[in-house]
Design an enzyme around this catalytic site. Structure first.
Site, short mmCIF file in Angstrom:
data_model
loop_
_atom_site.label_atom_id
_atom_site.label_comp_id
_atom_site.label_asym_id
_atom_site.label_seq_id
_atom_site.Cartn_x
_atom_site.Cartn_y
_atom_site.Cartn_z
N VAL A 1 0.82 -1.22 0.00
CA VAL A 1 0.00 0.00 0.00
C VAL A 1 0.85 1.27 0.00
O VAL A 1 2.02 1.25 0.36
CB VAL A 1 -0.97 0.02 1.20
CG1 VAL A 1 -1.92 -1.16 1.13
CG2 VAL A 1 -0.21 -0.02 2.53
N GLU A 2 0.21 2.37 -0.39
CA GLU A 2 0.82 3.70 -0.45
C GLU A 2 2.16 3.70 -1.18
O GLU A 2 3.16 4.21 -0.70
CB GLU A 2 0.95 4.29 0.96
CG GLU A 2 -0.40 4.64 1.57
CD GLU A 2 -0.29 5.59 2.74
OE1 GLU A 2 0.65 6.39 2.79
OE2 GLU A 2 -1.17 5.52 3.61
N GLY A 3 2.16 3.11 -2.36
CA GLY A 3 3.37 3.02 -3.17
C GLY A 3 4.00 1.66 -2.99
O GLY A 3 4.72 1.42 -2.01
#
Length: 814
Positions: A496-498
């Site tokens: 997640v988040e990159g």
């Protein structure tokens, strides 16, 4: 003498570059030196003439610009890689902090150690000791993950009542307004108990409606939503990821069209929105949906461009047409996460966060806030989990015996146990240091990518190591298992988040090369603005920078950094010198890679990844040294410091070696190798002896071990297997000398089992007293509880039949 004078001249030139003496002063020194050699009869005095002819154009600005800077400027504009709007906004967003020093080749260690160590306020400490402690006590992770697939209602109510979702919201709106450091400490403590609990609290306090509203919302939006979010009256989510656009957020297909429409019986200016989002945390239960989409204004009703770009809006999920409520099932760690859809839904234009004036500003808003959220939530969750796992695994390694010895004394166990301890120390140092910068007002975009990647990656590796050590104890699910859900859920944080592959191969160095470099960003701006005057000044500073780092790399490689400055003379002195050398190496490699590969460096992801690895390891090592200094330089902590820095040095040097082995221009690679490794490679991974010392720390209570687990929930409560293992460790250690004395009295090497039976027999023979017998009996109870695993009635493991949707949706892109 002629040869000596030439050597002396080369040394002088190197010294001028090494110490970064200005161009004008360097020119004067060279002229004076040449004149002195001429007067001494070593060189011809007439050498001053060609030297002056060479130096004058460099020092006369008009001549320098026309002869050198202008041609370079034209060439630079041609080769400058194209940059999309989203890339430019990502690079422009945020600030540069300590990573900038590391990137420039000459770190200022005094500056690092002068950064103030954060302290919790009385209110923050009381929150940790009170509501956070109670939330941890209320959480039964096995019930949450296996039975409920959610937090229990009473825990949800408790979190809302005590404003866990409002740590980032200002007090004027009813929030807690905690510091970044306090948020990190809260999340670390929660994650040691339950990953779902930490995620549920972390996400609303990360990138989402609360953060975006405080920075960009209109006063009306702030006054309406923020108090409701603070009270838990509204549950927020933020929808960015689409099936067609995961990491490539700039390619989201979700659309909004500015138009007139009917809203509550009136014709108003608004937007028709269509979206299909997935992987959205808290979406199934959200009452307010933050939505990212591409906005167009074909009729120019807003008076600007037709294609406005990515925009962020807040939409009540009660709005007719909003599809929400279905859930994804992420790896048996079922936090609230799911899809949301909407088709041709009309909402007022005022739903845009910040109002109509912020139309098209969504990507800038996101990347400016992302560095803070990504730098706190995910690293803190991973770090807190590993800290608790480290203590529990160390305790288990001491308690569990095979072949009549604790398994923690076996070298095969010591190796992964040392990695767990070392990673826990390094991760906590890295996750804490970035909060220092955030509290100073920085928005360190590059550092947040580094910390997100390395904390989640090391966290996953540490949990795998812990599973190898615990074996069946870690595999069998149940209330006594402290590890399995963390093991299952580790890939979530990686993704997640990159996603970590993207973060390492594109983001860390991709942003760092431009954002952290002292001149490249300004040179690019000068090229875009067609400003040759600004470019001229920057160009020659840049040339001096490259020359300095070339000389520094060679000299520090030749001397192994022995001549470089260090802020201390203790056992860590050499580490600062090694990092000085690696910093110069990174600066040189970065400049040469950008010069030789140009725009293609963007596509050479493995080269970019290795350069990012060097920068990352420099940060991790400096975070360890900063932590050691902040905590009082305890000598007992040195094994962890040695492990953390030696591991970083080894990995950084390995990354440079791999880069040079694979650099496409082999001539340049050979020259760089000679400059960076004039005497070969020097750094080794942590030794077996050091691993032994580090692994030992986790297996017995001591002050260093307590610092590894600082702030974690260790109360031996019914549903806290980590706390129960801590209690068992103390019980077993208390029983051990009594057991040894009995063995000595009987002349036998008795197994450390059936201690209650042994206690009765020894008491009957008068070998021990009643208190000692009680200690043995309690140790046996704790030992069995620690090594036993859960079992269930067969029907307890069955799930309810899954109701399939009537219509099978088209398979979405992976």
């Amino acid at each position: 003498m002629m040869i000596l004078s030439i050597i002396a001249t080369v040394v002088l030139l190197g010294a001028l570059f090494y110490h970064r003496v200005s161009l004008f002063l360097s020119s004067l020194i060279l002229l004076a030196w040449t004149a002195a050699l001429g007067v001494a009869g070593l060189w011809s005095i007439w050498l001053l003439v060609p030297l002056a002819i060479i130096l004058v154009p460099f020092n006369l600005t008009p001549m320098r610009k026309s002869m050198i800077s202008a041609p370079v400027f034209r060439g630079f504009r041609k080769v400058m890689p194209p940059m999309s709007r989203t890339e430019k906004e990502a690079i422009d967003a945020g600030t540069t902090w300590w990573e900038g020093d590391l990137f420039q080749g000459k770190p200022d260690w005094k500056k690092l150690h002068n950064y103030p160590q954060p302290q919790l306020t009385a209110e923050e400490q009381a929150f940790l000791d009170g509501p956070v402690e109670e939330a941890c006590r209320m959480a039964n992770d096995f019930q949450i993950t296996h039975e409920l697939a959610d937090l229990p209602p009473e825990l949800w109510a408790y979190l809302k009542e005590h404003r866990f979702f409002a740590m980032i919201i200002k007090k004027e709106y009813g929030g807690l307004e905690f510091s970044a450091y306090a948020q990190s400490r809260v999340l670390q403590k929660l994650s040691g108990v339950s990953g779902i609990l930490a995620i549920t609290v972390g996400v609303p306090n990360s990138l989402g409606p609360g953060e975006l509203l405080q920075h960009y919302g209109t006063e009306e939006q702030k006054n309406h939503y923020l108090p409701r979010l603070a009270r838990g009256q509204e549950i927020p989510c933020f929808a960015l990821t689409s099936p067609e656009a995961g990491s490539d957020a700039g390619a989201i297909p979700d659309t909004g069209v500015v138009c007139m429409g009917e809203w509550q019986g009136q014709q108003v200016l608004g937007m028709r929105l269509t979206w299909n989002k997935r992987y959205i945390t808290l979406a199934p239960i959200a009452t307010v949906l933050g939505l990212a989409f591409k906005l167009s204004d074909p009729d120019r009703l807003l008076g600007g461009e037709e294609e406005l770009g990515i925009t962020c809006a807040l939409i009540p999920t009660s709005t007719p047409g909003v599809e929400i409520g279905r859930r994804h099932f992420p790896l048996n760690v079922p936090f609230q996460n799911g899809p949301t859809r909407g088709n041709d839904i009309f909402v007022p234009i005022d739903y845009i966060i910040g109002g109509p004036k912020m139309a098209g500003q969504g990507w800038r808003m996101l990347v400016e806030c992302l560095s803070v959220g990504r730098g706190i939530t995910l690293p803190s969750n991973s770090t807190g989990g590993v800290k608790s796992v480290a203590l529990a695994t160390g305790a288990y390694a001491h308690i569990r015996r095979q072949f009549k010895i604790s398994i923690g004394k076996m070298e095969g166990i010591e190796e992964p146990l040392a990695r767990i301890a070392g990673n826990a120390y390094v991760m906590d140092a890295a996750a804490s240091l970035i909060t220092y910068g955030i509290m100073l007002g920085e928005k360190p975009a590059v550092l947040s990518a580094i910390v997100k990647y390395h904390c989640t990656h090391r966290g996953q590796q540490s949990i795998i190591d812990a599973m190898d050590i615990t074996g069946g104890k870690g595999i069998m699910l149940g209330e006594s298992n402290f590890l399995a859900r963390a093991y299952q859920g580790a890939p979530i944080a990686i993704t997640v988040e990159g996603a970590n592959i993207l973060t390492r191969s594109m983001m860390i160095f991709g942003q760092g090369a431009i954002r952290c470099h002292p001149y490249v960003l300004e040179e690019m701006a000068a090229a875009q603005n067609n400003d040759v005057n600004a470019f001229d000044k920057l160009l020659f500073k840049h040339i001096g920078h490259v020359g300095s780092n070339t000389v520094r790399s060679f000299w520090l490689g030749l001397t192994r950094g022995l001549t470089s400055h260090t802020p201390t003379g203790d056992a860590t002195k050499r580490y600062y010198q090694h990092l000085n050398r690696l910093s110069a190496n990174l600066a040189l490699l970065s400049d040469v890679s950008m010069a030789v590969l140009g725009g293609s460096l963007k596509r050479r992801e493995r080269i970019s990844a290795r350069l990012g690895d060097v920068l990352s390891q420099l940060y991790l090592a400096s975070a360890v040294l900063k932590r050691y200094d902040d905590e009082g330089r305890h000598e007992a902590d040195l094994p962890l410091v040695h492990w953390g820095v030696q591991d970083a040095l080894y990995r950084a040097e390995q990354a440079m070696d791999d880069l040079l082995q694979n650099f496409p221009n082999r001539v340049v690679a050979g020259l760089l190798t000679a400059m960076i490794f004039p005497t070969g490679r020097h750094y080794l991974a942590p030794s077996d002896k050091l691993d032994h010392a580090v692994a030992k720390i986790l297996q017995v209570p001591n002050a260093t071990r307590s610092r590894i687990g600082r702030g974690q929930y260790l109360t031996p409560a019914e549903h806290n297997p980590v706390g129960l293992l801590e209690e068992a460790l103390r019980d077993v250690i208390a029983a051990d000398p009594i057991h040894q004395r009995i063995c000595k009295e009987l002349g036998k090497n008795l197994p450390f089992t059936r201690l209650d039976e042994l206690a009765r027999n020894a008491l009957a023979k008068g070998l021990i007293d009643k208190d000692e017998a009680a200690i043995l009996a309690k140790a046996e109870e704790s030992r069995l509880r620690s090594i036993n695993v859960d079992d269930f009635e067969p029907e307890a493991l069955a799930t309810k039949p899954v109701k399939l949707p009537e219509k099978v949706r088209k398979v979405e892109a992976a």
